[in-house]
Scaffold this active site. Sequence first.
Site, short mmCIF file in Angstrom:
data_model
loop_
_atom_site.label_atom_id
_atom_site.label_comp_id
_atom_site.label_asym_id
_atom_site.label_seq_id
_atom_site.Cartn_x
_atom_site.Cartn_y
_atom_site.Cartn_z
N LYS A 1 0.85 -1.43 -0.13
CA LYS A 1 0.09 -0.04 -0.11
C LYS A 1 0.99 1.17 0.12
O LYS A 1 1.59 1.41 0.78
CB LYS A 1 -0.96 0.06 1.31
CG LYS A 1 -2.31 0.68 0.97
CD LYS A 1 -3.08 0.63 2.45
CE LYS A 1 -4.53 0.93 2.13
NZ LYS A 1 -5.08 0.80 3.44
O1 G3P Z 1 -8.26 2.18 4.52
C1 G3P Z 1 -8.30 3.41 4.91
C2 G3P Z 1 -9.32 3.59 6.03
O2 G3P Z 1 -8.94 2.87 7.01
C3 G3P Z 1 -9.61 4.94 6.53
O3 G3P Z 1 -10.78 5.04 7.22
O4 G3P Z 1 -12.38 5.92 8.77
O5 G3P Z 1 -9.98 6.49 9.19
O6 G3P Z 1 -11.41 7.28 7.16
P1 G3P Z 1 -11.16 6.20 8.18
#
Ligand code: G3P
Length: 218
Positions: A87
């Site tokens: 990633k």
């Molecule tokens: O994989 C990306 C994800 O984990 C981000 O999520 O809720 O931190 O925007 P969030």
Amino acid sequence: MKFFIDTANLDQIREANDLGVLDGVTTNPSLMAKEQIKGEASIRQHYVDICNIVKGDVSAEVISTDFEGMIKEGRELAALHKQIVVKVPCTKDGIKAVKYFTDNGIRTNCTLVFSVGQALLAAKAGATYVSPFVGRLDDISTDGVELIRQIVDVYRYYEFPTQVLAASIRHTMHIIQCLEAGADVATCPLSAIMGLLKHPLTDAGLAQFLADHKKVNG
Ligand code: G3P
């Protein structure tokens, strides 16, 4: 359509995997930090542990922000297990690194994507997956699902093989909306996945079946 779980928590990964519908896992440095995994060796072992739970792709994110560092780290991550997908953030060095990995047979997930322009560069560099962050766009009054729809349209029109992996999914409706928009993958918190199961008419219907059976059969 594939279902990934967005966590580094092994118990949640096991619970989702036991449902029998899990296709992979995504992690990021914040999710890894949440599990209090300290030190390079422990972090790398944790990725291997995840690969030993699920059969599908497991995204492991580089910490380096420079091209050379990304390449070194990405090669090491990819060597951990055949399921590892490297990633990489959608930055100038990140796109260069994605192209390098593409040319060297290493699969990638280009992350922290918030525009069609970024998604276009990720596809041109040969990313295996692109991760548009739906929830974080919604958080600033921008339609995250619409971005998914736009990227899907562009990728289909130009026949890019890069898979749209809807990320930053906050709830069950995001899953439905992103899949309706044509996303290839939705990576979700366990709660959002389990939310797909919930319907009061299912619960009421089952209770009635059992009550009717009991009336006759005791
Ligand atoms: O994989 C990306 C994800 O984990 C981000 O999520 O809720 O931190 O925007 P969030």
